[in-house]
Design a protein around this motif. Structure first.
Motif, PDB file in Angstrom:
ATOM      1  N   ASP A 153       4.324  20.436 -12.779  1.00 46.29           N
ATOM      2  CA  ASP A 153       3.106  20.177 -13.542  1.00 46.29           C
ATOM      3  C   ASP A 153       3.368  20.211 -15.043  1.00 46.29           C
ATOM      4  OD1 ASP A 153       3.715  22.835 -13.256  1.00 46.29           O
ATOM      5  OD2 ASP A 153       1.641  23.530 -13.215  1.00 46.29           O
ATOM      6  N   GLN A 154       4.192  21.174 -15.501  1.00 38.00           N
ATOM      7  CA  GLN A 154       4.498  21.237 -16.932  1.00 38.00           C
ATOM      8  C   GLN A 154       5.371  20.058 -17.353  1.00 38.00           C
ATOM      9  OE1 GLN A 154       5.176  24.852 -18.958  1.00 38.00           O
ATOM     10  NE2 GLN A 154       6.837  24.083 -20.185  1.00 38.00           N
ATOM     11  N   ARG A 155       6.302  19.661 -16.504  1.00 38.50           N
ATOM     12  CA  ARG A 155       7.149  18.516 -16.844  1.00 38.50           C
ATOM     13  C   ARG A 155       6.295  17.264 -17.037  1.00 38.50           C
ATOM     14  NH1 ARG A 155      12.978  19.303 -14.625  1.00 38.50           N
ATOM     15  NH2 ARG A 155      12.978  21.494 -14.025  1.00 38.50           N
ATOM     16  N   LEU A 156       5.238  17.151 -16.250  1.00 32.43           N
ATOM     17  CA  LEU A 156       4.368  15.990 -16.379  1.00 32.43           C
ATOM     18  C   LEU A 156       3.460  16.093 -17.598  1.00 32.43           C
ATOM     19  CD1 LEU A 156       3.357  15.527 -12.638  1.00 32.43           C
ATOM     20  CD2 LEU A 156       4.596  13.865 -14.019  1.00 32.43           C
ATOM     21  N   ASP A 230       7.859  28.859 -16.909  1.00 36.23           N
ATOM     22  CA  ASP A 230       7.633  29.961 -15.961  1.00 36.23           C
ATOM     23  C   ASP A 230       6.466  30.835 -16.418  1.00 36.23           C
ATOM     24  OD1 ASP A 230       9.693  29.105 -14.380  1.00 36.23           O
ATOM     25  OD2 ASP A 230      11.181  30.448 -15.273  1.00 36.23           O
ATOM     26  N   TYR A 231       6.392  31.091 -17.704  1.00 34.27           N
ATOM     27  CA  TYR A 231       5.314  31.937 -18.240  1.00 34.27           C
ATOM     28  C   TYR A 231       3.955  31.255 -18.078  1.00 34.27           C
ATOM     29  CZ  TYR A 231       2.489  34.502 -21.636  1.00 34.27           C
ATOM     30  OH  TYR A 231       1.490  35.215 -22.250  1.00 34.27           O
ATOM     31  N   THR A 232       3.903  29.959 -18.379  1.00 31.70           N
ATOM     32  CA  THR A 232       2.656  29.214 -18.228  1.00 31.70           C
ATOM     33  C   THR A 232       2.199  29.191 -16.774  1.00 31.70           C
ATOM     34  OG1 THR A 232       3.241  27.809 -20.116  1.00 31.70           O
ATOM     35  CG2 THR A 232       1.538  26.986 -18.629  1.00 31.70           C
ATOM     36  N   TYR A 233       3.162  29.009 -15.862  1.00 31.21           N
ATOM     37  CA  TYR A 233       2.812  28.960 -14.441  1.00 31.21           C
ATOM     38  C   TYR A 233       2.257  30.308 -13.966  1.00 31.21           C
ATOM     39  CZ  TYR A 233       3.176  28.648  -9.397  1.00 31.21           C
ATOM     40  OH  TYR A 233       2.897  28.683  -8.062  1.00 31.21           O
ATOM     41  N   SER A 234       2.814  31.407 -14.447  1.00 35.53           N
ATOM     42  CA  SER A 234       2.330  32.728 -14.022  1.00 35.53           C
ATOM     43  C   SER A 234       0.883  32.936 -14.444  1.00 35.53           C
ATOM     44  CB  SER A 234       3.220  33.833 -14.604  1.00 35.53           C
ATOM     45  OG  SER A 234       3.123  33.880 -16.017  1.00 35.53           O
ATOM     46  N   LEU A 235       0.500  32.432 -15.610  1.00 31.05           N
ATOM     47  CA  LEU A 235      -0.896  32.539 -16.051  1.00 31.05           C
ATOM     48  C   LEU A 235      -1.811  31.656 -15.209  1.00 31.05           C
ATOM     49  CD1 LEU A 235      -0.348  32.473 -19.929  1.00 31.05           C
ATOM     50  CD2 LEU A 235      -0.904  34.456 -18.518  1.00 31.05           C
ATOM     51  N   THR A 236      -1.337  30.442 -14.896  1.00 32.35           N
ATOM     52  CA  THR A 236      -2.114  29.537 -14.044  1.00 32.35           C
ATOM     53  C   THR A 236      -2.281  30.123 -12.650  1.00 32.35           C
ATOM     54  OG1 THR A 236      -1.236  27.653 -15.281  1.00 32.35           O
ATOM     55  CG2 THR A 236      -2.251  27.184 -13.163  1.00 32.35           C
ATOM     56  N   HIS A 237      -1.234  30.790 -12.166  1.00 27.51           N
ATOM     57  CA  HIS A 237      -1.260  31.403 -10.839  1.00 27.51           C
ATOM     58  C   HIS A 237      -2.356  32.475 -10.755  1.00 27.51           C
ATOM     59  CE1 HIS A 237       0.499  32.575  -6.976  1.00 27.51           C
ATOM     60  NE2 HIS A 237       0.333  33.829  -7.358  1.00 27.51           N
ATOM     61  N   VAL A 238      -2.500  33.255 -11.810  1.00 30.23           N
ATOM     62  CA  VAL A 238      -3.541  34.287 -11.834  1.00 30.23           C
ATOM     63  C   VAL A 238      -4.922  33.645 -11.801  1.00 30.23           C
ATOM     64  CG1 VAL A 238      -4.596  36.085 -13.254  1.00 30.23           C
ATOM     65  CG2 VAL A 238      -2.121  36.013 -12.982  1.00 30.23           C
ATOM     66  N   ARG A 239      -5.107  32.593 -12.557  1.00 31.54           N
ATOM     67  CA  ARG A 239      -6.409  31.922 -12.577  1.00 31.54           C
ATOM     68  C   ARG A 239      -6.757  31.346 -11.205  1.00 31.54           C
ATOM     69  NH1 ARG A 239      -6.811  26.561 -15.972  1.00 31.54           N
ATOM     70  NH2 ARG A 239      -5.649  25.893 -14.139  1.00 31.54           N
ATOM     71  N   ASN A 240      -5.763  30.764 -10.527  1.00 37.83           N
ATOM     72  CA  ASN A 240      -6.018  30.139  -9.230  1.00 37.83           C
ATOM     73  C   ASN A 240      -6.256  31.163  -8.119  1.00 37.83           C
ATOM     74  OD1 ASN A 240      -5.716  27.629 -10.401  1.00 37.83           O
ATOM     75  ND2 ASN A 240      -3.571  27.418  -9.821  1.00 37.83           N
ATOM     76  N   HIS A 241      -5.768  32.389  -8.303  1.00 41.95           N
ATOM     77  CA  HIS A 241      -5.900  33.406  -7.260  1.00 41.95           C
ATOM     78  C   HIS A 241      -6.626  34.643  -7.787  1.00 41.95           C
ATOM     79  CE1 HIS A 241      -2.441  30.899  -6.096  1.00 41.95           C
ATOM     80  NE2 HIS A 241      -2.854  31.103  -4.863  1.00 41.95           N
ATOM     81  N   PHE A 262       7.093  36.915 -20.021  1.00 41.08           N
ATOM     82  CA  PHE A 262       6.906  36.776 -21.461  1.00 41.08           C
ATOM     83  C   PHE A 262       8.081  37.382 -22.229  1.00 41.08           C
ATOM     84  CE2 PHE A 262       5.495  38.476 -25.549  1.00 41.08           C
ATOM     85  CZ  PHE A 262       5.045  37.317 -26.153  1.00 41.08           C
ATOM     86  N   ASN A 263       8.603  38.505 -21.760  1.00 40.92           N
ATOM     87  CA  ASN A 263       9.748  39.133 -22.423  1.00 40.92           C
ATOM     88  C   ASN A 263      10.953  38.205 -22.424  1.00 40.92           C
ATOM     89  OD1 ASN A 263       8.310  41.473 -22.966  1.00 40.92           O
ATOM     90  ND2 ASN A 263       9.000  42.536 -21.116  1.00 40.92           N
TER      91      ASN A 263
END
Length: 610
Positions: A153-156, A230-241, A262-263
Motif C-alpha cells: 500500500d505504501q509503495r503504491l 513498517d511504522y506507518t503500517y503499524s499505525l494503520t493496523h491499530v486503526r483497523n483493529h 519508531f525507534n
C-alpha cells in the motif's frame, strides 16, 4: 593481496549495482518514453510528452543563454559607471539589464512549471500501470502468499510520485547546471585560462568526494524507506483493529510495538542527519573556496591594470554561478540515493506482480471449465505452495437450486474449497466445473465493507445497478436492517460503516447484497456465524426463495435445515458426501452413548471417594 581482492570486489559490486539500477530505470521509464508494445501508450500521448520535453530543453537553453548575456550587460554596466560615467548609457544599459532579469524570472517560473507538468503526467501514467498490474488476475491477493514484498500500500501511495518528480528534477537540473557551468567556464576562459584549469581540477576532486558521500547515504535512505513503511503500517493496523485491541486492553503491547518500529526509524533518521551534516559542511566549504578564489586570481591582475573592473565583476559572477551550479549538482546527487531506492522498490514490486500472475511451470493445476452448473471431477486440491494436500479425489455435483453444506474439523480446508471455486487457489489435479465468476456471489464470515455510501454498500459489486429508494428499503426490511436508515440521512450518505455496524449487522448487510444481486450461485463461508438462530433462519429462508444454488461452510447444526447435502472433510484428506438426513443419522449413532456403558460408569463412581 587481500586488499586488491577487496577493491576488485567493491568495483564489481558497484558496477553490478549500477547496471541493475539502470535496467530498473529503463523498465520504468521505457514504456512511457519509448513504448514498444502495440497495446501501450497512444502515439499522440507519446508525441505530446516528447513535445513537452523539447519545450523544457529549449526553456533551459534560453534561461542559461539569457543569464550569460546578462553577465556581459552587468560587466558593461559597471564599466559605464566607473569609466564612462555617462548617464544616458547608464539608464539604457540598466534598462537592458532589468529586462534580462525580468526574462530570467519568467523563464525560471515557466521552466519549473513545464517540469512539474511532465512529472505529473508521467506519475499519472506510471501509477495507472502499476495499479492495473496490482488488480490484474488478482495479483493484489496472490502477492500476499507468493512474495516477500512488504507494505504494497505504501509503495503504491507514496513511492511512485517521487520517481517521476525526482527523475525530471534531476535530469533537468543536471542539464541546466552542466550547460550553465560550461557557459560560464567559456566566459571565464576568455578572461583567464588559469582560472578555468583550477576550477576543473577542483570540480573533479569535489565530485569524487560527493560520490563517496552519496553512496553511503543511499544505504541509509533505503533503510529509512523500509522502516518508515513498517511504522506507518503499524499505525494503520491499530486503526483497523481498534475494537479488538480495546477488548483485549492491549494498548501497552501495541504501544511497545509501535515504539519499537519508531525507534528503528529514529535511528535511521539520526544516521541520515549525520551524513547530511558531513555533506552540508563539505558543500558549504566547497562553495566558499570558489567564492574566495576569483579575488585571489583577478584582484592582482586588476591592480596591475591588465583588466578592467567590469571583467573582474564578470569573473566573480562566473565563478559564483559555477559554484552555485556545482553545489546544486552535489545536492541532486545527494537525493539520488532516495531516487535509486524508490526505483529499486518499485521495480521489485512490479516484477513481483508479474511473477505471481504467471502460471508456474512443471506443476499440476486444476483445470477449470465454465458451464452453468457446479461440479468437482476427481479433484485433488493442494495449498498454493504444493506442500499440503487438502482433499483427494473429490467428485460431486451440486444440482440447480440445491444447497451443499461443507463441514469438518477446523483447519481441514473447508474455506480452501471455496477459494478453489472462486479461482483463487488452483494447485492440484482434476477438473472443476463452475459458472462464470460474474454469476457467483461470495459471502465471507467477515463481510467486505467498501468505502462508500449505503446505496453502494447494497449494490456492491454491481454499483452501476439501478434501484429506487423504496426497493432498497424493502431489502433492508427483509434482512431486519430497517432501523439502519435512522442512523444516516439517506442512502447516499457516506460514513465509516465498518466502525458503526456490528459484525451481525455486517453479515445481514451482505445478505441484503444477495437479495439485490440475486446471483445464480452463492458461496457462504460461515456467513451467519454472528447471528442468532432466528435471524439466521430468516436469511436462509429468503436465500432458498431466490432459487439460487448455494454452498455453505459452517458448524451449526441449525444449518442442516436449509441444505440437501453434507460434504464432510476429514483430517486425512478423505471425504464423504451424504444427504442431510443420512448425515444426521450417522452423527446421532456416533454420539449416542450406550446404556450399559452409562450404567457401568454410574456403578464405578460409587467406589470413588466423595
Amino acid at each position: 593481496m587481500s586488499t586488491q581482492v577487496i577493491q576488485n570486489q567493491s568495483l564489481t559490486n558497484t558496477s553490478s549495482g549500477f547496471t541493475r539500477f539502470w535496467e530498473n530505470v529503463k523498465a520504468i521509464a521505457g514504456p512511457y518514453w519509448y513504448p514498444t508494445n502495440l497495446n501501450g501508450r497512444a502515439f499522440s500521448d507519446v508525441i505530446q510528452a516528447w513535445g513537452m520535453l523539447v519545450l523544457l530543453i529549449l526553456l533551459i537553453i534560453g534561461l542559461v543563454g539569457v543569464t550569460a548575456f546578462n553577465s556581459f550587460v552587468d560587466r558593461y554596466l559597471i564599466d559605464v559607471i566607473i569609466q564612462d560615467k555617462d548617464t544616458s548609457k547608464f539608464f539604457s544599459t540598466l534598462s537592458l539589464y532589468g529586462l534580462g532579469l525580468l526574462l530570467i524570472t519568467f523563464l525560471t517560473g515557466l521552466t519549473k512549471f513545464v517540469r512539474k507538468k511532465i512529472a505529473l503526467d508521467w506519475y499519472q501514467w506510471l501509477n495507472q500501470q502499476i495499479l492495473e498490474k496490482y488488480f490484474s488476475d488478482r495479483a493484489y491477493y496472490k502477492i500476499n502468499f507468493s512474495s516477500d514484498i512488504d507494505n504494497p500500500d505504501q509503495r503504491l501511495s507514496q513511492e511512485i510520485e517521487p520517481i517521476a518528480r525526482t527523475a525530471l528534477n534531476f535530469s533537468a537540473t543536471l542539464f541546466e547546471k552542466i550547460l550553465e557551468m560550461t557557459t560560464f567556464l567559456i566566459i571565464l576562459w576568455s578572461i583567464s585560462q588559469f582560472a578555468v584549469a583550477f576550477l576543473l581540477t577542483y570540480t573533479i576532486i569535489g565530485n569524487l568526494i560527493a560520490v563517496y558521500l552519496s553512496q553511503e547515504l543511499d544505504k541509509i535512505t533505503q533503510e529509512e524507506l523500509e522502516s518508515k513503511a513498517d511504522y506507518t503500517y503499524s499505525l494503520t493496523h491499530v486503526r483497523n483493529h481498534a475494537e479488538s485491541i480495546a477488548f483485549f486492553r492491549g494498548e501497552n503491547q501495541e504501544l511497545n510495538i509501535i515504539q519499537r518500529r519508531f525507534n528503528h526509524l529514529f535511528k535511521n533518521s539520526e544516521s541520515k542527519i549525520d551524513w547530511e551534516r558531513n555533506k552540508d559542511i563539505f558543500n558549504r566549504g566547497y562553495r566558499s573556496i570558489i567564492q574566495i578564489f576569483p579575488y585571489l586570481i583577478f584582484a592582482p591582475v586588476y591592480i596591475r591594470g591588465e583588466i578592467d573592473f567590469g571583467q573582474v565583476s564578470q569573473a566573480v559572477v562566473a565563478c559564483s554561478m559555477f559554484a552555485n551550479g556545482l553545489a546544486t549538482l552535489i545536492d541532486e546527487f545527494g537525493t539520488s540515493g532516495r531516487f535509486s531506492s524508490y526505483v529499486e522498490r518499485l521495480a521489485d514490486f512490479s516484477d513481483a506482480l508479474e511473477t505471481v500472475t504467471k502460471q508456474p511451470e512443471n506443476v499440476s493445476t486444476i483445470k477449470t471449465i465454465e458451464e452453468n452448473h457446479l461440479a468437482f471431477d476427481d479433484v485433488t486440491l493442494q495449498t498454493p505452495d504444493y506442500e499440503q494436500v487438502i482433499v483427494e479425489d473429490l467428485s460431486l455435483t451440486v444440482q440447480a437450486g440445491e444447497g451443499l453444506l461443507i463441514v469438518g474439523p477446523s483447519g481441514r480446508g473447508k474455506s480452501s474449497l471455496l477459494r478453489a471455486i472462486a479461482g483463487l487457489w488452483n494447485a492440484g489435479t482434476g477438473r472443476l466445473v463452475r459458472p462464470p465468476l460474474k454469476e457467483l456471489l461470495f459471502l465471507p464470515q467477515r463481510p467486505y465493507i467498501i468505502l462508500g455510501t449505503l446505496r453502494e454498500q447494497l449494490l456492491y459489486p454491481n454499483t452501476n445497478h439501478q434501484m429506487t429508494d423504496a426497493e432498497l428499503k424493502e431489502v433492508l426490511q427483509q434482512v431486519n436492517l430497517q432501523n439502519l436508515l435512522s442512523r444516516v440521512d439517506n442512502f447516499d450518505t457516506e460514513v465509516p460503516w465498518e466502525n458503526i455496524l456490528s459484525l451481525g449487522e455486517q453479515q445481514r448487510l451482505a445478505f441484503a447484497r444477495l437479495l439485490v444481486t440475486r446471483p445464480s450461485f452463492t458461496i457462504l463461508d460461515e456467513a451467519t456465524s454472528a447471528l442468532d438462530l432466528k435471524n439466521e433462519g430468516n436469511l436462509y429462508q429468503q436465500l432458498q426463495e431466490t432459487k439460487t444454488t448455494f454452498i455453505s461452510v459452517g458448524h451449526r447444526e441449525s444449518l442442516y435445515d436449509y441444505h440437501q447435502w453434507v460434504l464432510e472433510l476429514s483430517q486425512d484428506s478423505s471425504w464423504q458426501l451424504l444427504t442431510v438426513q443420512d448425515y444426521r443419522n450417522q452423527k446421532a449413532s456416533i454420539t449416542k452413548p450406550a446404556t450399559n456403558t452409562q450404567i457401568q460408569i454410574n456403578e464405578s463412581s460409587k467406589d470413588k471417594p466423595q
